[in-house]
Scaffold this motif. Sequence first.
Motif, short mmCIF file in Angstrom:
data_model
loop_
_atom_site.label_atom_id
_atom_site.label_comp_id
_atom_site.label_asym_id
_atom_site.label_seq_id
_atom_site.Cartn_x
_atom_site.Cartn_y
_atom_site.Cartn_z
N ALA A 66 0.83 -1.21 0.00
CA ALA A 66 0.00 0.00 0.00
C ALA A 66 0.86 1.25 0.00
CB ALA A 66 -0.92 0.00 1.22
N GLY A 67 0.39 2.29 -0.69
CA GLY A 67 1.08 3.57 -0.72
C GLY A 67 0.91 4.29 0.61
N MET A 68 1.84 4.12 1.51
CA MET A 68 1.73 4.63 2.88
C MET A 68 1.73 6.15 2.97
SD MET A 68 1.31 1.82 4.35
CE MET A 68 1.36 2.22 6.07
N LYS A 69 2.31 6.84 2.01
CA LYS A 69 2.36 8.30 2.07
C LYS A 69 0.97 8.92 1.96
CE LYS A 69 7.08 8.91 0.59
NZ LYS A 69 8.01 9.54 -0.33
N GLU A 70 0.04 8.22 1.34
CA GLU A 70 -1.32 8.74 1.19
C GLU A 70 -2.16 8.54 2.44
OE1 GLU A 70 -3.32 6.97 -2.07
OE2 GLU A 70 -2.05 7.93 -3.55
N LEU A 71 -1.80 7.58 3.26
CA LEU A 71 -2.67 7.20 4.37
C LEU A 71 -2.92 8.31 5.39
CD1 LEU A 71 -1.74 3.47 4.93
CD2 LEU A 71 -3.62 4.45 3.63
N PRO A 72 -1.93 9.13 5.78
CA PRO A 72 -2.25 10.19 6.74
C PRO A 72 -3.35 11.13 6.24
CG PRO A 72 0.11 9.89 6.64
CD PRO A 72 -0.48 9.05 5.53
N ALA A 73 -3.36 11.44 4.96
CA ALA A 73 -4.38 12.32 4.41
C ALA A 73 -5.75 11.65 4.39
CB ALA A 73 -3.99 12.75 2.99
N ARG A 74 -5.77 10.32 4.41
CA ARG A 74 -7.03 9.58 4.35
C ARG A 74 -7.43 9.01 5.71
NH1 ARG A 74 -7.29 6.47 -1.30
NH2 ARG A 74 -9.48 6.80 -0.88
N GLY A 78 -10.75 6.25 7.65
CA GLY A 78 -10.57 4.99 8.37
C GLY A 78 -10.04 3.92 7.42
N ALA A 79 -9.27 3.01 7.97
CA ALA A 79 -8.63 1.97 7.16
C ALA A 79 -9.65 1.12 6.42
CB ALA A 79 -7.75 1.09 8.04
N GLY A 80 -10.74 0.80 7.08
CA GLY A 80 -11.75 -0.05 6.45
C GLY A 80 -12.33 0.57 5.20
N LEU A 81 -12.64 1.88 5.25
CA LEU A 81 -13.19 2.54 4.07
C LEU A 81 -12.16 2.68 2.96
CD1 LEU A 81 -15.55 5.30 5.51
CD2 LEU A 81 -16.17 3.21 4.31
N VAL A 82 -10.91 2.93 3.32
CA VAL A 82 -9.86 3.02 2.30
C VAL A 82 -9.74 1.68 1.59
CG1 VAL A 82 -7.39 3.35 1.89
CG2 VAL A 82 -8.60 4.87 3.45
N LEU A 83 -9.71 0.60 2.35
CA LEU A 83 -9.64 -0.73 1.74
C LEU A 83 -10.86 -0.99 0.86
CD1 LEU A 83 -8.35 -2.86 4.74
CD2 LEU A 83 -7.13 -2.38 2.60
N GLU A 84 -12.02 -0.65 1.38
CA GLU A 84 -13.27 -0.92 0.66
C GLU A 84 -13.38 -0.11 -0.63
OE1 GLU A 84 -17.96 -0.21 1.52
OE2 GLU A 84 -16.74 -0.98 3.18
N ARG A 85 -12.95 1.14 -0.59
CA ARG A 85 -13.10 2.01 -1.76
C ARG A 85 -11.97 1.90 -2.77
NH1 ARG A 85 -14.93 7.29 1.63
NH2 ARG A 85 -17.02 6.57 2.14
N LEU A 86 -10.76 1.63 -2.31
CA LEU A 86 -9.60 1.65 -3.20
C LEU A 86 -9.16 0.25 -3.63
CD1 LEU A 86 -7.46 3.46 -4.58
CD2 LEU A 86 -6.08 3.24 -2.52
#
Length: 113
Positions: A66-74, A78-86
Amino acid sequence: MRQTFDRAILEAHGKVAVITLNHDATINALSTAMVESLNAALDAAQGGGFRALVLAGAGRGFCSGAGMKELPARRKEGAGLVLERLFHPLFAGCATGPRRWSRPSTVRRWASA
């Protein structure tokens, strides 16, 4: 045939489609841009009459995850929605969705030097 997307390349080798993840700066991390490029390349390959698919990574490695640099902005999503949407649409679409890839496929992985 060769099609270039922002962070992926689709090439035809006879009846074999080769999609190469192409963002060496992040060791081909699955960022939003990479997932969008991979989706576009898979969609293009789906209509190409190919009998097999090879996923490859350019540069130092296949994919660093996973592109970790994007995660703070997202973080608010929440992790669940990022996984679900991306990520889930990408992987589920390959297995069971409208872009189901029913042909043989493989991942070509290089060992780092």
